[in-house]
Design an enzyme around this catalytic site. Structure first.
Site, PDB file in Angstrom:
ATOM      1  N   SER A  10      -4.123   5.650  18.707  1.00 60.83           N
ATOM      2  CA  SER A  10      -2.492   6.075  18.536  1.00 60.83           C
ATOM      3  C   SER A  10      -1.514   5.254  19.503  1.00 60.83           C
ATOM      4  O   SER A  10      -2.037   5.581  20.891  1.00 60.83           O
ATOM      5  CB  SER A  10      -2.379   7.462  18.578  1.00 60.83           C
ATOM      6  OG  SER A  10      -0.628   7.187  18.489  1.00 60.83           O
ATOM      7  N   HIS A  35      -3.476   2.679  15.507  1.00 60.17           N
ATOM      8  CA  HIS A  35      -2.518   3.903  14.956  1.00 60.17           C
ATOM      9  C   HIS A  35      -1.463   3.437  15.373  1.00 60.17           C
ATOM     10  O   HIS A  35      -1.373   3.353  16.745  1.00 60.17           O
ATOM     11  CB  HIS A  35      -2.986   5.249  15.129  1.00 60.17           C
ATOM     12  CG  HIS A  35      -2.269   6.587  14.034  1.00 60.17           C
ATOM     13  ND1 HIS A  35      -2.710   6.138  12.983  1.00 60.17           N
ATOM     14  CD2 HIS A  35      -1.645   6.768  14.591  1.00 60.17           C
ATOM     15  CE1 HIS A  35      -2.114   6.945  12.503  1.00 60.17           C
ATOM     16  NE2 HIS A  35      -0.931   7.366  13.528  1.00 60.17           N
ATOM     17  N   ASP A  37       2.489   4.710  14.746  1.00 65.66           N
ATOM     18  CA  ASP A  37       3.718   5.614  14.702  1.00 65.66           C
ATOM     19  C   ASP A  37       4.856   5.394  14.561  1.00 65.66           C
ATOM     20  O   ASP A  37       5.395   4.814  15.411  1.00 65.66           O
ATOM     21  CB  ASP A  37       3.258   6.972  15.212  1.00 65.66           C
ATOM     22  CG  ASP A  37       1.883   7.790  15.565  1.00 65.66           C
ATOM     23  OD1 ASP A  37       1.707   8.159  14.808  1.00 65.66           O
ATOM     24  OD2 ASP A  37       1.285   7.586  16.567  1.00 65.66           O
ATOM     25  N   MET A  39       8.162   6.381  13.715  1.00 66.50           N
ATOM     26  CA  MET A  39       9.369   7.459  13.525  1.00 66.50           C
ATOM     27  C   MET A  39      10.660   7.004  13.451  1.00 66.50           C
ATOM     28  O   MET A  39      11.673   6.128  14.708  1.00 66.50           O
ATOM     29  CB  MET A  39       8.921   8.299  14.965  1.00 66.50           C
ATOM     30  CG  MET A  39       8.367   8.522  15.086  1.00 66.50           C
ATOM     31  SD  MET A  39       7.442   9.497  16.579  1.00 66.50           S
ATOM     32  CE  MET A  39       6.186  10.132  16.572  1.00 66.50           C
ATOM     33  N   HIS A  68       0.970   4.733  10.405  1.00 63.19           N
ATOM     34  CA  HIS A  68       1.781   5.589   9.741  1.00 63.19           C
ATOM     35  C   HIS A  68       3.243   6.043   9.635  1.00 63.19           C
ATOM     36  O   HIS A  68       3.845   6.025  11.065  1.00 63.19           O
ATOM     37  CB  HIS A  68       0.658   7.190  10.815  1.00 63.19           C
ATOM     38  CG  HIS A  68       2.433   8.293  10.751  1.00 63.19           C
ATOM     39  ND1 HIS A  68       1.098   9.895  11.298  1.00 63.19           N
ATOM     40  CD2 HIS A  68       1.776   8.965   9.250  1.00 63.19           C
ATOM     41  CE1 HIS A  68       1.424  10.275  11.243  1.00 63.19           C
ATOM     42  NE2 HIS A  68       1.622  10.728   9.948  1.00 63.19           N
ATOM     43  N   MET A  70       6.515   8.095  10.105  1.00 66.10           N
ATOM     44  CA  MET A  70       6.769   9.517   9.801  1.00 66.10           C
ATOM     45  C   MET A  70       8.267   9.203   9.619  1.00 66.10           C
ATOM     46  O   MET A  70       9.640   9.512  10.768  1.00 66.10           O
ATOM     47  CB  MET A  70       6.580   9.815  10.895  1.00 66.10           C
ATOM     48  CG  MET A  70       5.163  10.668  11.287  1.00 66.10           C
ATOM     49  SD  MET A  70       4.816  11.004  12.738  1.00 66.10           S
ATOM     50  CE  MET A  70       4.456   8.974  13.156  1.00 66.10           C
ATOM     51  N   MET A 139      -2.313  16.231   9.138  1.00 64.91           N
ATOM     52  CA  MET A 139      -2.205  16.551  10.678  1.00 64.91           C
ATOM     53  C   MET A 139      -2.232  17.808  11.246  1.00 64.91           C
ATOM     54  O   MET A 139      -2.293  18.443  10.691  1.00 64.91           O
ATOM     55  CB  MET A 139       0.281  16.689  10.529  1.00 64.91           C
ATOM     56  CG  MET A 139       0.682  15.693   9.970  1.00 64.91           C
ATOM     57  SD  MET A 139       0.257  13.710  11.551  1.00 64.91           S
ATOM     58  CE  MET A 139       1.068  14.167  12.750  1.00 64.91           C
ATOM     59  N   GLY A 147       1.002  14.254  22.806  1.00 65.22           N
ATOM     60  CA  GLY A 147       0.913  14.949  23.383  1.00 65.22           C
ATOM     61  C   GLY A 147       0.614  16.585  23.592  1.00 65.22           C
ATOM     62  O   GLY A 147       0.656  17.607  24.420  1.00 65.22           O
ATOM     63  N   ASP A 177      -4.755  13.876  12.861  1.00 68.92           N
ATOM     64  CA  ASP A 177      -3.965  13.414  14.092  1.00 68.92           C
ATOM     65  C   ASP A 177      -3.043  14.312  14.399  1.00 68.92           C
ATOM     66  O   ASP A 177      -2.937  15.093  14.303  1.00 68.92           O
ATOM     67  CB  ASP A 177      -3.035  12.179  12.966  1.00 68.92           C
ATOM     68  CG  ASP A 177      -2.259  11.521  14.364  1.00 68.92           C
ATOM     69  OD1 ASP A 177      -2.387  11.673  15.160  1.00 68.92           O
ATOM     70  OD2 ASP A 177      -0.770  11.289  13.538  1.00 68.92           O
ATOM     71  N   GLY A 179      -3.335  16.137  18.382  1.00 67.86           N
ATOM     72  CA  GLY A 179      -4.235  16.574  19.744  1.00 67.86           C
ATOM     73  C   GLY A 179      -5.752  16.636  19.888  1.00 67.86           C
ATOM     74  O   GLY A 179      -6.433  17.671  19.622  1.00 67.86           O
TER      75      GLY A 179
HETATM   76  C1  DX5 Z   1       2.508  12.702  15.898  1.00 65.80           C
HETATM   77  C2  DX5 Z   1       1.621  11.190  16.020  1.00 65.80           C
HETATM   78  C3  DX5 Z   1       0.194  10.750  16.466  1.00 65.80           C
HETATM   79  C4  DX5 Z   1       0.529  11.019  17.979  1.00 65.80           C
HETATM   80  C5  DX5 Z   1      -0.832  11.700  18.123  1.00 65.80           C
HETATM   81  O1  DX5 Z   1       3.747  12.136  14.849  1.00 65.80           O
HETATM   82  O2  DX5 Z   1       1.464  10.911  14.224  1.00 65.80           O
HETATM   83  O3  DX5 Z   1       0.000   9.679  15.908  1.00 65.80           O
HETATM   84  O4  DX5 Z   1       0.821  10.302  18.408  1.00 65.80           O
HETATM   85  O5  DX5 Z   1      -0.678  11.985  19.708  1.00 65.80           O
HETATM   86  P1  DX5 Z   1      -2.108  12.362  21.017  1.00 65.80           P
HETATM   87  O6  DX5 Z   1      -3.353  11.872  20.523  1.00 65.80           O
HETATM   88  O7  DX5 Z   1      -1.596  12.759  22.264  1.00 65.80           O
HETATM   89  O8  DX5 Z   1      -1.844  14.160  20.318  1.00 65.80           O
HETATM   90 ZN    ZN Z   2       0.195   9.154  13.314  1.00 65.76          ZN
END
Ligand code: DX5
Ligand code: ZN
Length: 222
Positions: A10, A35, A37, A39, A68, A70, A139, A147, A177, A179
């Site tokens: 990601s 990947h 993200d 937002m 992805h 969001m 998720m 993180g 996706d 942690g």
């Molecule tokens: C969270 C994202 C994830 C995130 C994963 O909203 O969709 O893709 O970047 O990051 P880590 O692997 O650090 O949890």
């Molecule tokens: Zn993601």
């Protein structure tokens, strides 16, 4: 190379001041996908980047882009992300839209369609759409930030998706996706995950290639 278990770094966790170098490094580390993200500061309490940056990334790499969304209005923005180079476009079931028409629209534009759900959303919410999506993204943290700590509640959903996929001979790939690390990856893979998405674990690691191999469960090379 076609692998059973794919690892998708990601980019949210990369150093954006060195975006091209980070992408080259991830290519050398043999990532399977990238990947991205997206937002919007509305569906999630954070803002990342939009189609312009997706397009720039697309010009920099031949890796497939796993985008992805969001965002509150995926219907409005889906075409722009597809034009910008998305190979898979995943949206959230929680947004108030017509999932079936969006899945059809994404596919009609030549892109793979994915559907995602938050930790608090029951997996049955996806039942009516599993037969027509290319990917399901579970998720394992509340979306919005990298993180965070992995949430175990995702395991039951992954097992359910694996069972339904086998029973109904469906085609979606199962992704997780949030942690993800080398400790929880083996159980996730055993439960049915096919794509591991990981930001912090990969980008903070000193040896990204080795970390990606370990996530895949490639012990002999580790
Ligand atoms: C969270 C994202 C994830 C995130 C994963 O909203 O969709 O893709 O970047 O990051 P880590 O692997 O650090 O949890
Ligand atoms: Zn993601």
């Amino acid at each position: 190379m076609k692998r059973m278990i794919k690892v998708a770094p990601s980019l949210l966790a990369c150093d954006f001041a060195k975006l091209e170098e980070e992408i080259r490094d991830i290519e050398r580390a043999e990532a399977d996908l990238l990947h991205l993200d997206i937002m919007d500061g509305h569906y999630v309490p954070n803002i990342s980047f939009g189609p312009l940056i997706v397009k720039a990334i697309h010009t920099l790499t031949t890796l497939s882009l796993d985008v992805h969304l969001m965002i509150t209005n995926p219907d409005i923005y889906a075409p722009r992300f597809i034009e910008s180079g998305a190979d898979t476009l995943t949206f959230h079931i929680e947004v108030k839209n017509n999932p079936m028409s969006l899945i059809k629209k994404i596919k009609s534009l030549g892109c793979k369609a994915g559907i995602s759900l938050n930790p608090d959303t029951p997996i049955e919410a996806l039942d009516d759409f599993l037969h027509c999506v290319d990917a399901v993204l579970v998720m394992s943290v509340n979306p919005g930030f990298g993180g965070q700590q992995f949430m175990n509640s995702s395991l039951g959903k992954i097992k359910y998706l694996k069972r339904i996929k086998e029973e109904r001979t469906l085609k979606y790939t199962i992704a997780v996706d949030g942690g993800i690390n080398t400790e929880n990856a083996p159980e996730l893979i055993a439960s049915g995950v096919e794509t591991l998405i990981a930001g912090t674990t990969i980008f903070r690691s000193k040896n990204r290639a080795l970390t990606i191999q370990r996530l895949r469960g490639n012990k002999e090379k580790a």
